[in-house]
Design a protein around this motif. Structure first.
Motif, PDB file in Angstrom:
ATOM      1  N   THR A  29       0.837  -1.196   0.000  1.00  0.00           N
ATOM      2  CA  THR A  29       0.000   0.000   0.000  1.00  0.00           C
ATOM      3  C   THR A  29       0.874   1.249   0.000  1.00  0.00           C
ATOM      4  O   THR A  29       1.831   1.344   0.769  1.00  0.00           O
ATOM      5  N   THR A  31       0.593   5.590   0.013  1.00  0.00           N
ATOM      6  CA  THR A  31      -0.312   6.687   0.328  1.00  0.00           C
ATOM      7  C   THR A  31       0.382   8.023   0.090  1.00  0.00           C
ATOM      8  O   THR A  31       1.550   8.186   0.425  1.00  0.00           O
ATOM      9  N   GLU A  33      -0.554  12.262   0.531  1.00  0.00           N
ATOM     10  CA  GLU A  33      -1.521  13.260   0.998  1.00  0.00           C
ATOM     11  C   GLU A  33      -1.251  14.588   0.314  1.00  0.00           C
ATOM     12  O   GLU A  33      -0.124  15.074   0.288  1.00  0.00           O
ATOM     13  N   GLN A  61      -9.431   7.349  -2.709  1.00  0.00           N
ATOM     14  CA  GLN A  61      -9.081   8.610  -2.062  1.00  0.00           C
ATOM     15  C   GLN A  61     -10.036   8.855  -0.918  1.00  0.00           C
ATOM     16  O   GLN A  61     -11.165   8.385  -0.922  1.00  0.00           O
ATOM     17  N   ILE A  66      -6.251  12.359   0.714  1.00  0.00           N
ATOM     18  CA  ILE A  66      -5.401  11.191   0.902  1.00  0.00           C
ATOM     19  C   ILE A  66      -5.673  10.203  -0.230  1.00  0.00           C
ATOM     20  O   ILE A  66      -6.771   9.669  -0.353  1.00  0.00           O
ATOM     21  N   THR A  68      -4.675   6.689  -2.116  1.00  0.00           N
ATOM     22  CA  THR A  68      -4.091   5.406  -1.734  1.00  0.00           C
ATOM     23  C   THR A  68      -4.098   4.435  -2.910  1.00  0.00           C
ATOM     24  O   THR A  68      -5.093   4.334  -3.636  1.00  0.00           O
TER      25      THR A  68
END
Length: 102
Positions: A29, A31, A33, A61, A66, A68
């Protein structure tokens, strides 16, 4: 007469991608931001190949900020550079998929 001008806030990466190591068959994963929320033209890439939402590749999102990417059931050939692009903003990280020693 008072005129208020709201310049469009420039988007910035608040926290970028982090490199990750996983084993074959696991999920990886990533991520990123952004600020402000609602940035458009978001795209994920793996080694220069655009990624799309499907059973193996989950793109989501949260709160428009954020973003992902989850790669499910990874294989050794999935190792490479994951890149997130939002307009002119770019964040990249390495994905290393390790085999299981027998």
């Amino acid at each position: 007469l008072l005129l208020l001008c709201h310049a469009e806030e420039a988007a910035v990466i608040v926290s970028g991608l982090r490199s990750t190591d996983v084993f074959v068959g696991e999920s990886a994963t990533f991520t990123c931001e952004l600020s402000p929320p609602g940035v458009r033209n978001v795209q994920w890439w793996l080694d220069g190949t655009p990624l799309h939402n499907n059973l193996v590749t989950e793109i989501s999102q949260q709160d428009g900020r954020i973003h992902t990417l989850t790669l499910n059931d990874v294989a050794c050939h999935d190792s490479g550079t994951v890149t997130f692009r939002a307009g002119s903003l770019i964040s990249s990280a390495k994905l290393l998929v390790k085999g299981i020693a027998l």
